[in-house]
Write an enzyme that holds these catalytic residues in place. Structure first.
Site, PDB file in Angstrom:
ATOM      1  N   PHE A   1      37.887  32.450  22.275  1.00 44.90           N
ATOM      2  CA  PHE A   1      38.740  31.275  22.040  1.00 44.90           C
ATOM      3  C   PHE A   1      37.982  29.965  22.310  1.00 44.90           C
ATOM      4  O   PHE A   1      37.768  29.152  21.401  1.00 44.90           O
ATOM      5  CB  PHE A   1      39.986  31.413  22.914  1.00 44.90           C
ATOM      6  CG  PHE A   1      40.760  30.158  23.125  1.00 44.90           C
ATOM      7  CD1 PHE A   1      41.233  29.423  22.049  1.00 44.90           C
ATOM      8  CD2 PHE A   1      41.041  29.711  24.416  1.00 44.90           C
ATOM      9  CE1 PHE A   1      41.953  28.250  22.254  1.00 44.90           C
ATOM     10  CE2 PHE A   1      41.762  28.557  24.623  1.00 44.90           C
ATOM     11  CZ  PHE A   1      42.210  27.826  23.544  1.00 44.90           C
TER      12      PHE A   1
ATOM     13  N   ASP B   1      28.298  38.314  21.423  1.00 46.73           N
ATOM     14  CA  ASP B   1      29.676  38.642  21.798  1.00 46.73           C
ATOM     15  C   ASP B   1      29.875  40.131  21.586  1.00 46.73           C
ATOM     16  O   ASP B   1      29.427  40.677  20.571  1.00 46.73           O
ATOM     17  CB  ASP B   1      30.649  37.829  20.906  1.00 46.73           C
ATOM     18  CG  ASP B   1      32.038  37.731  21.513  1.00 46.73           C
ATOM     19  OD1 ASP B   1      32.656  38.789  21.752  1.00 46.73           O
ATOM     20  OD2 ASP B   1      32.508  36.603  21.736  1.00 46.73           O
TER      21      ASP B   1
ATOM     22  N   GLY C   1      36.916  38.771  22.017  1.00 54.28           N
ATOM     23  CA  GLY C   1      36.542  37.850  20.935  1.00 54.28           C
ATOM     24  C   GLY C   1      36.780  38.502  19.579  1.00 54.28           C
ATOM     25  O   GLY C   1      36.921  39.724  19.488  1.00 54.28           O
TER      26      GLY C   1
ATOM     27  N   LEU D   1      29.737  31.881  28.367  1.00 53.14           N
ATOM     28  CA  LEU D   1      31.206  31.912  28.384  1.00 53.14           C
ATOM     29  C   LEU D   1      31.746  33.335  28.388  1.00 53.14           C
ATOM     30  O   LEU D   1      32.943  33.535  28.625  1.00 53.14           O
ATOM     31  CB  LEU D   1      31.772  31.185  27.149  1.00 53.14           C
ATOM     32  CG  LEU D   1      31.910  29.659  27.221  1.00 53.14           C
ATOM     33  CD1 LEU D   1      30.545  28.990  27.315  1.00 53.14           C
ATOM     34  CD2 LEU D   1      32.660  29.129  26.008  1.00 53.14           C
TER      35      LEU D   1
ATOM     36  N   TYR E   1      39.327  38.615  40.548  1.00 51.49           N
ATOM     37  CA  TYR E   1      38.766  37.841  39.427  1.00 51.49           C
ATOM     38  C   TYR E   1      38.180  36.535  39.964  1.00 51.49           C
ATOM     39  O   TYR E   1      37.056  36.151  39.629  1.00 51.49           O
ATOM     40  CB  TYR E   1      39.861  37.559  38.396  1.00 51.49           C
ATOM     41  CG  TYR E   1      39.439  36.601  37.310  1.00 51.49           C
ATOM     42  CD1 TYR E   1      38.543  36.979  36.323  1.00 51.49           C
ATOM     43  CD2 TYR E   1      39.958  35.303  37.267  1.00 51.49           C
ATOM     44  CE1 TYR E   1      38.162  36.103  35.322  1.00 51.49           C
ATOM     45  CE2 TYR E   1      39.592  34.420  36.272  1.00 51.49           C
ATOM     46  CZ  TYR E   1      38.699  34.818  35.307  1.00 51.49           C
ATOM     47  OH  TYR E   1      38.319  33.939  34.328  1.00 51.49           O
TER      48      TYR E   1
ATOM     49  N   LYS F   1      34.272  35.312  39.857  1.00 54.46           N
ATOM     50  CA  LYS F   1      33.833  34.030  39.292  1.00 54.46           C
ATOM     51  C   LYS F   1      33.083  33.215  40.350  1.00 54.46           C
ATOM     52  O   LYS F   1      32.050  32.609  40.062  1.00 54.46           O
ATOM     53  CB  LYS F   1      35.043  33.242  38.765  1.00 54.46           C
ATOM     54  CG  LYS F   1      35.542  33.738  37.421  1.00 54.46           C
ATOM     55  CD  LYS F   1      34.517  33.462  36.319  1.00 54.46           C
ATOM     56  CE  LYS F   1      35.081  33.616  34.927  1.00 54.46           C
ATOM     57  NZ  LYS F   1      34.079  33.349  33.876  1.00 54.46           N
TER      58      LYS F   1
END
Ligand code: UDP
Length: 345
Positions: free
Chosen positions: A30, A50, A55, A95, A167, A171
């Protein structure tokens, strides 16, 4: 009188004029697909990597035939893939990752491990090839701390008996890994903590609130507000977020720093539901769904999420202009043209 920081020359930006390929991991996702479009529009050659797990090729439909775009389908957690894509790169926008509270609730192990494994392999390859990296982290690292969230605040992933923090912790750990390579390998790195980002191509399948509300309103189905709807979020348009990521890579002095990226206008989830219903001209009712019927025990929904944007404003003159009503109107138009996806409750 000059302070020590005044005396230093401005640090070089991560990215300069178009030369060499810019790698976007998760470039079919996105946010990634909007960043790819922005890079191509500004004259960069772009190499997307990807694994197409969340995706989709369709996200790159507008630029698929662009001569400056290359797509590698593969996982950057594979060290060979990671090494191959960074080999001739000018820089990497990293990303690729697994997001969405629904996935997090259902498959916490996969979410934690895939985020960590991918980032670790990518950073090692980038460090070996001396290719700068901008890593997109998440506002989740702030947990339910006091707002507005400042980059200098202590991260609060939460308790280990609760699932959501895994999560956030992955990160935060990824940020530490990035800065570790920054220090030990002299790798130029920048961390961008993304806040709630919305816009065309976002799927409601993995839980994200706005595409779900828009689809529900357009279909005339109940708009599912979890809990009492008093929880707040700030929503930024994905095209403006993509521009901010590129501007951070181009900004001198961003190296080695964390930046919040998002919008500062705070909206309750209930007000969001009303806005979507009004803009869509929908007769959907607003349905309160108890949080514990949707998520497992111990799954915390941060009550407020508001970024401090001072640092971003100073670095790139950030002033997002898209109003939430305008974003919702754009998404309502998109949803009227698009096929409906199945939304879990
Ligand atoms: N939410 C909701 N209804 C939905 C999906 C989400 O009320 O159908 C709420 C969710 O509980 C949270 C907010 O909307 O308070 C934003 O959720 P999202 O998953 O988009 O992002 P988060 O900020 O939680 O990562």
């Amino acid at each position: 009188m000059t302070s020590p920081s005044d005396a230093k020359p401005a640090a070089a930006p991560l990215l300069g004029a178009p030369a060499g390929a810019v790698v976007v991991t998760g470039g079919a996702g996105f946010v990634g697909s909007h960043l790819v479009e922005e890079l191509l529009a500004r004259g960069y050659r772009v190499h997307v990597v990807d694994d197409l797990s969340t995706g989709r090729r369709a996200n790159l439909a507008a630029v698929r035939e662009h001569p400056a775009l290359e797509l590698t389908v593969g996982s950057i957690a594979d060290p060979d893939v990671a090494a191959a894509v960074v080999a001739d790169a000018a820089m990497v926008f990293h990303l690729a990752g697994v997001v969405g509270v629904r996935l997090l609730a259902a498959e916490p192990l996969a979410v934690m491990q895939r985020n960590l494994d991918g980032t670790r392999a990518l950073l090692e390859a980038a460090a070996a090839a001396a290719v700068p990296v901008l890593f997109t982290s998440s506002s989740e690292v702030y947990g339910d701390g006091p707002v507005p969230f400042r980059e200098s605040a202590t991260v609060r992933p939460g308790v280990t008996e609760g699932r959501r923090g895994g999560y956030a912790c992955a990160k935060a750990m990824s940020e530490w890994l990035a800065f570790g390579h920054g220090e030990q390998d002299d790798l130029p790195v920048v961390v961008a903590r993304l806040f709630n980002t919305v816009g065309p191509r976002q799927s409601g399948e993995h839980g994200m609130v706005l595409p779900r509300f828009v689809q529900q309103a357009v279909a005339g189905e109940p708009i599912t507000v979890y809990g009492d709807g008093a929880q707040t979020r700030c929503f930024a348009h994905v095209r403006e977020v993509a521009r901010a990521l590129l501007d951070l890579a181009l900004a001198p002095g961003s190296r080695g720093r964390v930046f919040n990226v998002g919008a500062a206008v705070e909206t309750t989830v209930h007000a969001l539901a009303e806005l979507v219903r009004e803009v869509a001209g929908s007769s959907s009712r607003i349905a309160r769904v108890p949080f514990d019927t949707v998520f497992p025990a111990g799954f915390v929904d941060p009550p407020r999420r508001v970024p401090s944007l001072d640092r971003l404003e100073r670095a790139i003159g950030w002033a997002p202009s898209a109003s939430l009503a305008a974003i919702v109107a754009e998404l309502v138009d998109c949803a009227r043209d698009a096929p409906l996806v199945a939304l879990p409750r």
